[in-house]
Every structure is written in C-alpha cells, then in structure tokens.
Scaffold this motif. Structure first.
Motif, PDB file in Angstrom:
ATOM      1  N   ASP A   1       0.855  -1.241   0.181  1.00  0.00           N
ATOM      2  CA  ASP A   1       0.104   0.081  -0.091  1.00  0.00           C
ATOM      3  C   ASP A   1       0.876   1.365  -0.102  1.00  0.00           C
ATOM      4  OD1 ASP A   1      -2.088   1.804   0.346  1.00  0.00           O
ATOM      5  OD2 ASP A   1      -2.101   1.410   2.592  1.00  0.00           O
ATOM      6  N   HIS A   2       1.105   1.848  -1.070  1.00  0.00           N
ATOM      7  CA  HIS A   2       1.979   3.038  -0.980  1.00  0.00           C
ATOM      8  C   HIS A   2       1.464   4.154  -0.387  1.00  0.00           C
ATOM      9  CE1 HIS A   2       4.515   1.275  -4.126  1.00  0.00           C
ATOM     10  NE2 HIS A   2       3.710   0.751  -4.870  1.00  0.00           N
ATOM     11  N   LEU A   3       0.085   4.281  -0.441  1.00  0.00           N
ATOM     12  CA  LEU A   3      -0.572   5.624   0.238  1.00  0.00           C
ATOM     13  C   LEU A   3       0.168   5.479   1.563  1.00  0.00           C
ATOM     14  CD1 LEU A   3      -2.244   7.984  -0.224  1.00  0.00           C
ATOM     15  CD2 LEU A   3      -4.218   6.574   0.538  1.00  0.00           C
ATOM     16  N   SER A   4       0.331   4.426   2.095  1.00  0.00           N
ATOM     17  CA  SER A   4       0.548   4.695   3.675  1.00  0.00           C
ATOM     18  C   SER A   4       2.026   4.721   3.868  1.00  0.00           C
ATOM     19  CB  SER A   4       0.347   3.155   4.397  1.00  0.00           C
ATOM     20  OG  SER A   4       1.237   2.310   3.770  1.00  0.00           O
ATOM     21  N   HIS A   5       2.827   5.174   2.777  1.00  0.00           N
ATOM     22  CA  HIS A   5       4.174   5.609   3.101  1.00  0.00           C
ATOM     23  C   HIS A   5       4.304   7.173   2.656  1.00  0.00           C
ATOM     24  CE1 HIS A   5       5.948   1.353   3.527  1.00  0.00           C
ATOM     25  NE2 HIS A   5       4.890   1.177   3.042  1.00  0.00           N
ATOM     26  N   ALA A   6       2.973   7.711   1.961  1.00  0.00           N
ATOM     27  CA  ALA A   6       3.357   8.966   1.604  1.00  0.00           C
ATOM     28  C   ALA A   6       2.916  10.055   2.731  1.00  0.00           C
ATOM     29  CB  ALA A   6       2.516   8.958   0.202  1.00  0.00           C
ATOM     30  N   TRP A   7       3.563  11.041   2.562  1.00  0.00           N
ATOM     31  CA  TRP A   7       3.004  12.279   3.233  1.00  0.00           C
ATOM     32  C   TRP A   7       3.081  13.607   2.358  1.00  0.00           C
ATOM     33  CZ3 TRP A   7       3.470  12.235   8.759  1.00  0.00           C
ATOM     34  CH2 TRP A   7       3.561  11.251   9.435  1.00  0.00           C
ATOM     35  N   ALA A   8       2.192  14.390   2.699  1.00  0.00           N
ATOM     36  CA  ALA A   8       2.015  15.644   2.045  1.00  0.00           C
ATOM     37  C   ALA A   8       2.486  16.793   3.164  1.00  0.00           C
ATOM     38  CB  ALA A   8       0.536  16.218   1.807  1.00  0.00           C
ATOM     39  N   VAL A   9       3.467  17.489   2.702  1.00  0.00           N
ATOM     40  CA  VAL A   9       4.108  18.374   3.555  1.00  0.00           C
ATOM     41  C   VAL A   9       4.226  19.948   2.798  1.00  0.00           C
ATOM     42  CG1 VAL A   9       6.496  19.028   4.292  1.00  0.00           C
ATOM     43  CG2 VAL A   9       5.965  16.624   3.922  1.00  0.00           C
TER      44      VAL A   9
ATOM     45  N   LEU B   1       5.358  16.295  -1.872  1.00  0.00           N
ATOM     46  CA  LEU B   1       4.967  15.009  -1.648  1.00  0.00           C
ATOM     47  C   LEU B   1       6.178  14.206  -1.100  1.00  0.00           C
ATOM     48  CD1 LEU B   1       2.723  12.412  -1.917  1.00  0.00           C
ATOM     49  CD2 LEU B   1       4.265  11.710  -3.435  1.00  0.00           C
ATOM     50  N   LEU B   2       6.240  13.626   0.127  1.00  0.00           N
ATOM     51  CA  LEU B   2       7.418  12.940   0.494  1.00  0.00           C
ATOM     52  C   LEU B   2       7.009  11.386   0.664  1.00  0.00           C
ATOM     53  CD1 LEU B   2      10.030  13.959   3.083  1.00  0.00           C
ATOM     54  CD2 LEU B   2       8.782  11.752   3.465  1.00  0.00           C
ATOM     55  N   TYR B   3       7.938  10.485   0.112  1.00  0.00           N
ATOM     56  CA  TYR B   3       7.705   9.119   0.016  1.00  0.00           C
ATOM     57  C   TYR B   3       8.544   8.221   1.003  1.00  0.00           C
ATOM     58  CZ  TYR B   3       6.426   4.277  -1.393  1.00  0.00           C
ATOM     59  OH  TYR B   3       6.064   3.163  -1.201  1.00  0.00           O
ATOM     60  N   ARG B   4       8.161   7.671   2.156  1.00  0.00           N
ATOM     61  CA  ARG B   4       9.083   6.909   2.969  1.00  0.00           C
ATOM     62  C   ARG B   4       9.231   5.247   2.374  1.00  0.00           C
ATOM     63  NH1 ARG B   4       9.655   8.600   8.491  1.00  0.00           N
ATOM     64  NH2 ARG B   4      11.765   8.711   7.848  1.00  0.00           N
ATOM     65  N   GLY B   5      10.113   5.108   1.540  1.00  0.00           N
ATOM     66  CA  GLY B   5      10.317   3.726   1.127  1.00  0.00           C
ATOM     67  C   GLY B   5      11.556   3.152   1.866  1.00  0.00           C
ATOM     68  N   GLU B   6      11.604   1.777   1.530  1.00  0.00           N
ATOM     69  CA  GLU B   6      12.527   0.961   2.110  1.00  0.00           C
ATOM     70  C   GLU B   6      13.825   1.549   1.682  1.00  0.00           C
ATOM     71  OE1 GLU B   6      12.132  -3.363   1.945  1.00  0.00           O
ATOM     72  OE2 GLU B   6       9.926  -3.076   2.118  1.00  0.00           O
ATOM     73  N   GLY B   7      14.172   1.933   0.527  1.00  0.00           N
ATOM     74  CA  GLY B   7      15.535   2.479   0.182  1.00  0.00           C
ATOM     75  C   GLY B   7      15.653   3.801   0.552  1.00  0.00           C
ATOM     76  N   GLY B   8      14.978   4.417   1.254  1.00  0.00           N
ATOM     77  CA  GLY B   8      15.233   5.794   1.677  1.00  0.00           C
ATOM     78  C   GLY B   8      14.204   6.785   1.588  1.00  0.00           C
TER      79      GLY B   8
ATOM     80  N   THR C   1      14.159  21.896  -9.510  1.00  0.00           N
ATOM     81  CA  THR C   1      15.005  21.547 -10.648  1.00  0.00           C
ATOM     82  C   THR C   1      16.133  20.387 -10.322  1.00  0.00           C
ATOM     83  OG1 THR C   1      16.975  23.055  -9.821  1.00  0.00           O
ATOM     84  CG2 THR C   1      15.142  23.976 -11.292  1.00  0.00           C
ATOM     85  N   LEU C   2      15.657  19.887  -9.025  1.00  0.00           N
ATOM     86  CA  LEU C   2      16.510  18.643  -8.878  1.00  0.00           C
ATOM     87  C   LEU C   2      15.895  17.363  -9.403  1.00  0.00           C
ATOM     88  CD1 LEU C   2      16.904  19.348  -4.759  1.00  0.00           C
ATOM     89  CD2 LEU C   2      18.854  19.430  -6.566  1.00  0.00           C
ATOM     90  N   PRO C   3      16.498  16.316  -9.352  1.00  0.00           N
ATOM     91  CA  PRO C   3      15.767  14.869  -9.996  1.00  0.00           C
ATOM     92  C   PRO C   3      14.481  14.756  -9.321  1.00  0.00           C
ATOM     93  CG  PRO C   3      18.106  14.437  -9.240  1.00  0.00           C
ATOM     94  CD  PRO C   3      17.873  15.904  -8.747  1.00  0.00           C
ATOM     95  N   PHE C   4      13.734  14.124 -10.008  1.00  0.00           N
ATOM     96  CA  PHE C   4      12.272  13.904  -9.829  1.00  0.00           C
ATOM     97  C   PHE C   4      12.124  12.129  -9.723  1.00  0.00           C
ATOM     98  CE2 PHE C   4       7.670  13.354 -10.464  1.00  0.00           C
ATOM     99  CZ  PHE C   4       7.259  14.242  -9.285  1.00  0.00           C
ATOM    100  N   PRO C   5      11.935  11.800  -8.693  1.00  0.00           N
ATOM    101  CA  PRO C   5      11.797  12.254  -7.405  1.00  0.00           C
ATOM    102  C   PRO C   5      13.428  12.422  -6.858  1.00  0.00           C
ATOM    103  CG  PRO C   5      11.750   9.790  -7.088  1.00  0.00           C
ATOM    104  CD  PRO C   5      11.627  10.310  -8.662  1.00  0.00           C
ATOM    105  N   ALA C   6      13.529  12.947  -5.942  1.00  0.00           N
ATOM    106  CA  ALA C   6      15.043  13.423  -5.130  1.00  0.00           C
ATOM    107  C   ALA C   6      15.110  12.832  -3.978  1.00  0.00           C
ATOM    108  CB  ALA C   6      15.059  14.972  -5.015  1.00  0.00           C
ATOM    109  N   PRO C   7      16.066  12.193  -3.705  1.00  0.00           N
ATOM    110  CA  PRO C   7      16.463  11.571  -2.492  1.00  0.00           C
ATOM    111  C   PRO C   7      16.373  12.660  -1.416  1.00  0.00           C
ATOM    112  CG  PRO C   7      18.089  10.898  -3.935  1.00  0.00           C
ATOM    113  CD  PRO C   7      17.425  11.870  -4.606  1.00  0.00           C
TER     114      PRO C   7
END
Length: 158
Positions: free
Chosen positions: A1-9, A41-48, A57-63
């Motif tokens: 469930d990707h939504l549970s890893h996402a945050w609006a900031v 939008l911030l996504y809290r994934g296993e890889g960071g 202008t940074l990569p999309f998405p950016a670490p």
C-alpha cells in the motif's frame, strides 16, 4: 500500500515568506525563490525517503537528504522571519481533509493571477470549499506534525 508511505508536506511560516533554492521559478544559478507556501510529497520507502516536488530543478523524485540540503540549506545566519516550518501529514489524511476552491489564486478584483489548472477543485471528504489556510498555518494546532527545519530533516530525511 503505497499511500501509507506517503506524506503531504506544507512549507511556510507565520509571515508566509519561505526561501527555497533549486526552484524552476527561482532567480540566478541557484534557483532561489521566496514562496508564501510550498507543498511537496514525501515518500518513505525501504530504500530511503524521496521528495516529489514539481517545482524543483533537482531529480524527480529526489532523495530526501539531497533535496533538504539543496533546497533548504541551513538557517544559520538567516533572519528568523525566513525560518521555514513544515506541516507533515499522512497522505491518506490529506486526501480526506484538504479542500481548495483556488481563491488564493485570484487578485483583489477577482481575476486569476495565473491561469488555473484544468482539473476540478480539490474537495476533501469534509465537504469544505476551502481550508488551505489551516494547512499553511504553522501553529501547533491542526492536522499532522509541525516541525522546524532541524526536526523535519531528522524525521524525514533518511
């Protein structure tokens, strides 16, 4: 469930005057701009953690560590009225609670300051027409977590 890893900031402050770098609308080589507020939008994934910022202008998405360092830098030496605050809320809560009728995009005479998006206005499950100000307000009340820069980076930049 990707939504549970996402945050609006939401990024703003009491004066609605927040400097960000590496923004498409920004000036100079660093893309510096001062927004009244900004949303990512911030996504809290296993890889960071990853940041999705359509204006960057940074990569999309950016670490997240890269994004935070390049976009916010340090507040050392920055006048207090420009210190950024962050209201972070789980994406599922954002989707059910946020509403905007785009009134913030109109001038005093009612004209559009910029052409509005083609998609319909956002209406949360609560049925309110417009509650954007409650998300930009960085007081301790309201939904989600409110952070200063240091605590935001510590919490969301891995």
């Amino acid at each position: 469930d990707h939504l549970s890893h996402a945050w609006a900031v939401f990024i703003s402050n009491s004066g609605r005057c927040v400097p960000l770098s590496r923004q498409r609308a920004g000036a100079g080589q660093d893309g510096d701009v001062v927004w009244d507020y900004h949303v990512i939008l911030l996504y809290r994934g296993e890889g960071g953690d990853l940041v999705y910022d359509l204006d960057s202008t940074l990569p999309f998405p950016a670490p997240a560590p890269l994004y935070c360092s390049a976009t916010f830098g340090s507040e050392q030496g920055l006048p207090p009225q420009f210190h950024r605050r962050f209201r972070a809320l789980p994406a599922a809560l954002f989707l059910t609670s946020f509403s905007s009728d785009r009134r913030h995009m109109r001038t005093e005479d009612g004209a559009w300051s910029k052409e509005p998006p083609s998609w319909p206005c956002i209406r949360g499950a609560g049925g309110e027409e417009h509650n954007l100000d409650t998300f930009i307000d960085m007081g301790e009340g309201g939904l989600g977590e409110v952070h200063g820069l240091a605590s935001f980076v510590e919490r969301f930049s891995r």
